[in-house]
Design a protein around this motif. Structure first.
Motif, PDB file in Angstrom:
ATOM      1  N   GLY A  29       0.809  -1.202   0.000  1.00  0.00           N
ATOM      2  CA  GLY A  29       0.000   0.000   0.000  1.00  0.00           C
ATOM      3  C   GLY A  29       0.844   1.254   0.000  1.00  0.00           C
ATOM      4  O   GLY A  29       0.531   2.233  -0.695  1.00  0.00           O
ATOM      5  N   SER A  30       1.935   1.240   0.771  1.00  0.00           N
ATOM      6  CA  SER A  30       2.815   2.416   0.825  1.00  0.00           C
ATOM      7  C   SER A  30       3.371   2.744  -0.553  1.00  0.00           C
ATOM      8  O   SER A  30       3.435   3.916  -0.957  1.00  0.00           O
ATOM      9  N   LEU A  31       3.793   1.719  -1.288  1.00  0.00           N
ATOM     10  CA  LEU A  31       4.334   1.945  -2.627  1.00  0.00           C
ATOM     11  C   LEU A  31       3.259   2.464  -3.571  1.00  0.00           C
ATOM     12  O   LEU A  31       3.511   3.374  -4.375  1.00  0.00           O
ATOM     13  N   ALA A  32       2.048   1.879  -3.501  1.00  0.00           N
ATOM     14  CA  ALA A  32       0.967   2.328  -4.373  1.00  0.00           C
ATOM     15  C   ALA A  32       0.591   3.776  -4.080  1.00  0.00           C
ATOM     16  O   ALA A  32       0.333   4.565  -4.997  1.00  0.00           O
ATOM     17  N   LEU A  33       0.560   4.132  -2.805  1.00  0.00           N
ATOM     18  CA  LEU A  33       0.259   5.510  -2.435  1.00  0.00           C
ATOM     19  C   LEU A  33       1.364   6.456  -2.896  1.00  0.00           C
ATOM     20  O   LEU A  33       1.100   7.581  -3.333  1.00  0.00           O
ATOM     21  N   GLY A  34       2.607   5.995  -2.800  1.00  0.00           N
ATOM     22  CA  GLY A  34       3.718   6.816  -3.272  1.00  0.00           C
ATOM     23  C   GLY A  34       3.662   7.071  -4.762  1.00  0.00           C
ATOM     24  O   GLY A  34       4.003   8.163  -5.230  1.00  0.00           O
ATOM     25  N   ARG A  35       3.212   6.057  -5.533  1.00  0.00           N
ATOM     26  CA  ARG A  35       3.058   6.255  -6.976  1.00  0.00           C
ATOM     27  C   ARG A  35       1.925   7.233  -7.275  1.00  0.00           C
ATOM     28  O   ARG A  35       2.032   8.076  -8.167  1.00  0.00           O
ATOM     29  N   HIS A  71      12.365   0.964  -5.310  1.00  0.00           N
ATOM     30  CA  HIS A  71      11.503   1.720  -6.228  1.00  0.00           C
ATOM     31  C   HIS A  71      11.834   3.206  -6.257  1.00  0.00           C
ATOM     32  O   HIS A  71      11.100   3.996  -6.863  1.00  0.00           O
ATOM     33  N   GLY A  72      12.903   3.607  -5.598  1.00  0.00           N
ATOM     34  CA  GLY A  72      13.356   4.987  -5.673  1.00  0.00           C
ATOM     35  C   GLY A  72      12.519   5.988  -4.904  1.00  0.00           C
ATOM     36  O   GLY A  72      12.523   7.176  -5.234  1.00  0.00           O
ATOM     37  N   THR A  73      11.825   5.527  -3.871  1.00  0.00           N
ATOM     38  CA  THR A  73      10.989   6.444  -3.086  1.00  0.00           C
ATOM     39  C   THR A  73      11.414   6.512  -1.625  1.00  0.00           C
ATOM     40  O   THR A  73      10.669   7.011  -0.786  1.00  0.00           O
ATOM     41  N   ALA A  74      12.616   6.045  -1.315  1.00  0.00           N
ATOM     42  CA  ALA A  74      13.058   5.990   0.081  1.00  0.00           C
ATOM     43  C   ALA A  74      13.113   7.368   0.715  1.00  0.00           C
ATOM     44  O   ALA A  74      12.866   7.521   1.923  1.00  0.00           O
ATOM     45  N   ARG A  89      11.116   9.716   0.444  1.00  0.00           N
ATOM     46  CA  ARG A  89       9.782  10.193   0.829  1.00  0.00           C
ATOM     47  C   ARG A  89       9.111   9.279   1.847  1.00  0.00           C
ATOM     48  O   ARG A  89       7.940   9.463   2.170  1.00  0.00           O
ATOM     49  N   LEU A  90       9.834   8.289   2.347  1.00  0.00           N
ATOM     50  CA  LEU A  90       9.248   7.314   3.262  1.00  0.00           C
ATOM     51  C   LEU A  90       9.729   7.548   4.690  1.00  0.00           C
ATOM     52  O   LEU A  90      10.915   7.757   4.933  1.00  0.00           O
ATOM     53  N   ARG A  91       8.796   7.484   5.630  1.00  0.00           N
ATOM     54  CA  ARG A  91       9.128   7.492   7.052  1.00  0.00           C
ATOM     55  C   ARG A  91       8.457   6.276   7.667  1.00  0.00           C
ATOM     56  O   ARG A  91       7.266   6.049   7.464  1.00  0.00           O
ATOM     57  N   VAL A  92       9.203   5.455   8.399  1.00  0.00           N
ATOM     58  CA  VAL A  92       8.624   4.284   9.039  1.00  0.00           C
ATOM     59  C   VAL A  92       8.498   4.546  10.529  1.00  0.00           C
ATOM     60  O   VAL A  92       9.370   5.169  11.146  1.00  0.00           O
ATOM     61  N   VAL A  93       7.407   4.054  11.105  1.00  0.00           N
ATOM     62  CA  VAL A  93       7.121   4.267  12.526  1.00  0.00           C
ATOM     63  C   VAL A  93       6.714   2.924  13.133  1.00  0.00           C
ATOM     64  O   VAL A  93       5.729   2.312  12.715  1.00  0.00           O
ATOM     65  N   LEU A  94       7.497   2.470  14.096  1.00  0.00           N
ATOM     66  CA  LEU A  94       7.187   1.233  14.819  1.00  0.00           C
ATOM     67  C   LEU A  94       6.200   1.567  15.930  1.00  0.00           C
ATOM     68  O   LEU A  94       6.514   2.351  16.831  1.00  0.00           O
ATOM     69  N   ALA A  95       5.015   0.988  15.870  1.00  0.00           N
ATOM     70  CA  ALA A  95       3.992   1.318  16.863  1.00  0.00           C
ATOM     71  C   ALA A  95       2.962   0.199  16.936  1.00  0.00           C
ATOM     72  O   ALA A  95       2.576  -0.378  15.918  1.00  0.00           O
ATOM     73  N   ASP A  96       2.517  -0.082  18.148  1.00  0.00           N
ATOM     74  CA  ASP A  96       1.422  -1.018  18.380  1.00  0.00           C
ATOM     75  C   ASP A  96       0.170  -0.182  18.611  1.00  0.00           C
ATOM     76  O   ASP A  96       0.030   0.476  19.650  1.00  0.00           O
ATOM     77  N   LEU A  97      -0.736  -0.190  17.661  1.00  0.00           N
ATOM     78  CA  LEU A  97      -1.933   0.635  17.764  1.00  0.00           C
ATOM     79  C   LEU A  97      -2.857   0.184  18.882  1.00  0.00           C
ATOM     80  O   LEU A  97      -3.731   0.942  19.303  1.00  0.00           O
TER      81      LEU A  97
END
Length: 279
Positions: free
Chosen positions: A62-68, A95-98, A100-108
């Protein structure tokens, strides 16, 4: 979860290393439909969103699709699994979008993470996995800027691969597998409209999307084998003995009519998406 396809029934399945392979195969075989879903989402999104959060990002489909779809936006991938987030980083780099990506480790289930306000939120096959989805929806509502969009996507049914008659045993094996898993609570989720409205959202659209690959690509055999292998243990004690024997024969790598040697597989399914706006 992901993008779109966490086998349901266990809120902790994300920590299963076999899930990542299954999610990647799902993306390889069926991921193109996400372009259709994100195009639909764009119609309801605020113009020029700057920050998009993928809630339960899994391996990052999903992250990649949203980035596209939104090439100027920062994508925030949230997941409770560090190994999944590592795969998201790797996929973004490939895919060359690193940048623009931020990762967040979290337990919702514990708390909403401090990620700031967002313009678009995406929750694909993840909302039904949290312990208190109504609380998470309230958190999402608070995190969105006014006019921001939340897209919730769920599977309408588990994926289907087999012909009705597989050439051994009784016809209708896959249907009976799905019925048994439904009784066990797999893929159980409500119509989210009432929950969204209760959290303060305005539901602006709802749509079903057909997901299909026919004829199936070569990777579909691996996808079918991985998926049916995954559900096999859950079917013990829930499926008739003769059906379990047929399923085991299909999964056996050396069986001449096993999944890995068949040319009659297809991949079918459908998803429902809800578009909800913060007023």
């Amino acid at each position: 979860m992901t993008h779109d396809h966490q086998p349901p029934g266990s809120r902790h399945a994300h920590h299963d290393p076999g899930l990542a392979e299954l999610l990647d195969l799902d993306a390889e075989v069926l991921g193109s439909y996400l372009d259709e879903v994100t195009a639909w989402a764009e119609q309801h999104a605020p113009q020029g969103p700057r920050t998009i959060v993928d809630v339960g990002a899994g391996t990052g489909t999903g992250s990649l699709a949203l980035g596209r779809r939104f090439p100027a936006a920062e994508i925030v991938a949230v997941d409770r699994s560090a190994s999944m987030l590592a795969r998201v980083r790797a996929a973004a780099a490939e895919h060359g979008t690193a940048e623009r990506l931020r990762v967040v480790l979290a337990d919702l289930d514990a708390a909403w993470p401090s990620i700031g306000t967002v313009d678009v939120a995406w929750a694909a096959s993840s909302l039904h996995e949290v312990a208190d989805p109504d609380r998470v929806l309230r958190d999402l509502h608070a995190a969105l800027n006014p006019g921001g969009l939340l897209v919730v996507v769920e599977m309408d049914e588990l994926p289907r691969f087999l012909p009705d008659d597989v050439g051994r045993g009784r016809p209708g094996l896959e249907r009976r597998c799905h019925e048994a898993l439904a009784r066990a609570g797999w893929n159980a989720h409500p119509d989210w409209r009432t929950h969204l409205e209760r959290a303060g959202f305005e539901v602006t659209a709802q749509r079903s999307f057909t997901v299909a690959a026919a004829p199936a690509p070569p990777s579909a055999t691996r996808y079918a084998h991985a998926y049916l292998s995954r559900i096999r243990a859950a079917l013990d004690g829930r499926l008739a003995t003769d059906d379990l024997e047929t399923l085991d024969a299909l999964l056996a790598p050396d069986s001449p009519d096993g999944l890995l040697h068949r040319g009659d597989l297809t991949v079918r399914g459908s998803r429902t998406a809800w578009a909800a706006r913060r007023r």
